[in-house]
Design an enzyme around this catalytic site. Structure first.
Site, PDB file in Angstrom:
ATOM      1  N   GLU A   1     -10.686   7.997  27.322  1.00 56.95           N
ATOM      2  CA  GLU A   1     -11.201   7.174  26.223  1.00 56.95           C
ATOM      3  C   GLU A   1     -11.583   5.768  26.683  1.00 56.95           C
ATOM      4  OE1 GLU A   1      -8.721   7.180  22.759  1.00 56.95           O
ATOM      5  OE2 GLU A   1      -8.738   9.359  22.587  1.00 56.95           O
TER       6      GLU A   1
ATOM      7  N   GLU B   1      -1.950  -0.001  21.247  1.00 57.47           N
ATOM      8  CA  GLU B   1      -1.676   1.386  21.651  1.00 57.47           C
ATOM      9  C   GLU B   1      -3.006   1.953  22.105  1.00 57.47           C
ATOM     10  OE1 GLU B   1      -2.054   4.660  22.220  1.00 57.47           O
ATOM     11  OE2 GLU B   1      -1.630   5.376  20.188  1.00 57.47           O
TER      12      GLU B   1
ATOM     13  N   GLU C   1     -10.028  -4.260  14.588  1.00 58.15           N
ATOM     14  CA  GLU C   1     -10.329  -2.830  14.477  1.00 58.15           C
ATOM     15  C   GLU C   1     -11.840  -2.638  14.365  1.00 58.15           C
ATOM     16  OE1 GLU C   1     -10.527   1.162  14.182  1.00 58.15           O
ATOM     17  OE2 GLU C   1      -8.758   0.004  14.773  1.00 58.15           O
TER      18      GLU C   1
ATOM     19  N   GLY D   1      -7.281  -2.943  18.469  1.00 56.32           N
ATOM     20  CA  GLY D   1      -7.410  -1.582  17.952  1.00 56.32           C
ATOM     21  C   GLY D   1      -6.294  -1.287  16.983  1.00 56.32           C
TER      22      GLY D   1
END
Length: 371
Positions: free
Chosen positions: A148, A139, A96, A74
């Site tokens: 999330e 992170e 990503e 990510g």
């Protein structure tokens, strides 16, 4: 509020994460798309507590990165991957899931690291790397740590791509809960009562002008408004003096060994002692911290902590999650609270969490707080 690299329905990780049956398009619309905007990345990049912790974790522990292979799960803007490259990594794979990967690729090139950092657009569950890695950095933390559900994807990456001798950045995490006082309790009650006052005016006007009695809907309307105003947890950046009792750990996580099943539910029985003079217990606040310790076999030279605890000067974009009590309760110094806390992933949306039932030793609070 980490960047996005999560799995979706149809992926093995989506099933194990509690996301069974989640439509890929819906998940993107509800979650991933936010991270494809630079304004959202900027919000996180402006969080000095967040940035300083990760920067210091990397550059105070260069031995974990120099000459090593790194996976950034990510990557978002790509800044963690860039730091890993600047710390001397031999190769960095920056994954990503959104179009932010295009910006990350340009940023890597602008910082002359394109020969070290490879930006890969796609979910980590779909990516096929040419080698296993020495370090996974990410992170991944959401509000109150687990909102999330991005950590599921970090666990997937660890199980598939981390060497047995590898390290996780961060390596450990903790969730905290503490009693608080807050004017938010009065504000939300006033909002609820104002809404019900508006409903009563609506009933009178509808009966007077249109000849229809709608009072049969008063109970479901009241329940709807209670859920919205009184039973939904709130984001807040609290001042330390709003914490009125000792904080307790409700969950500890070792990022090297935790499983998805370990984080689907959080249950804890804890105690807290009121430290303020006579005041009102208005609810509880939850926050988290993470640590960069390396591993037992390969410890960090300098352990770094990132905390989202209430702070006088250094709040974070995560703030704290506030669970209000209605009505508040009068408490005094040295009063003891016995708290049973239960939180689970929402069945309606696996990105969200719900708390159900808090037994606080002063009677029974039963409610649903979704966040």
């Amino acid at each position: 509020m980490g960047s996005s690299a999560n799995g979706v329905a149809g992926d093995p990780a989506a099933t194990s994460s509690g996301g069974r049956g989640v439509d890929k398009g819906v998940d993107f619309a509800n979650y991933f798309c936010t991270y494809s905007f630079l304004y959202h990345q900027k919000e996180m990049l402006c969080d000095r507590v967040r940035m300083n912790a990760y920067y210091n974790a990397v550059f105070d522990n260069k031995d974990h990165f120099y000459g090593k292979t790194v996976l950034d799960v990510g990557t978002g803007s790509g800044i963690l991957a860039i730091w890993a490259g600047q710390a001397g990594a031999r190769k960095v794979y920056a994954v990503e899931a959104t179009k932010m990967a295009e910006h990350a690729r340009e940023l890597v090139k602008a910082n002359k690291l394109q020969n070290v950092v490879e930006v890969i657009e796609g979910s980590i569950e779909d990516v096929n790397l040419p080698e296993k890695v020495d370090v996974i950095i990410s992170e991944w933390m959401g509000y109150f740590l687990l909102r999330e559900s991005m950590f599921d994807s970090v666990i997937f990456a660890r199980d598939h791509w981390l060497k047995p001798t590898g390290v996780m950045y961060p390596s450990n995490a903790r969730m905290w809960l503490a009693p608080i006082r807050s004017r938010l309790a009065d504000q939300k009650m006033n909002d609820y009562e104002g809404s019900m006052g508006g409903w009563r005016s609506f009933l009178d006007e509808t009966r007077t002008y249109y000849g229809v009695d709608m009072s049969v809907l008063s109970k479901p309307f009241s329940e709807e408004q209670k859920k919205y105003y009184l039973q939904t947890s709130l984001w807040n950046n609290l001042h330390p003096n709003q914490v009125i009792g000792t904080a307790a750990i409700i969950k500890e996580i070792d990022c090297l060994t935790v499983t998805v099943n370990d984080i689907l539910n959080v249950r804890a029985s804890i105690s807290s002692t009121i430290t303020a003079e006579e005041t009102r217990l208005c609810g509880f606040a939850g926050w988290f911290d993470v640590h960069f310790r390396g591993s037992k076999e390969n410890p960090a030279q300098q352990e770094i902590e990132l905390t989202t605890a209430p702070s006088e000067n250094h709040g974070t974009h995560w703030g704290q999650q506030v669970f209000l009590l209605h009505p508040p309760i009068c408490v005094g110094e040295r009063d003891n609270l016995d708290i049973n806390f239960s939180m689970a992933r929402s069945k309606e949306n696996h990105r969200l969490m719900e708390t159900v039932n808090m037994d606080k030793g002063y009677g029974w609070f039963s409610g649903l707080h979704q966040f």
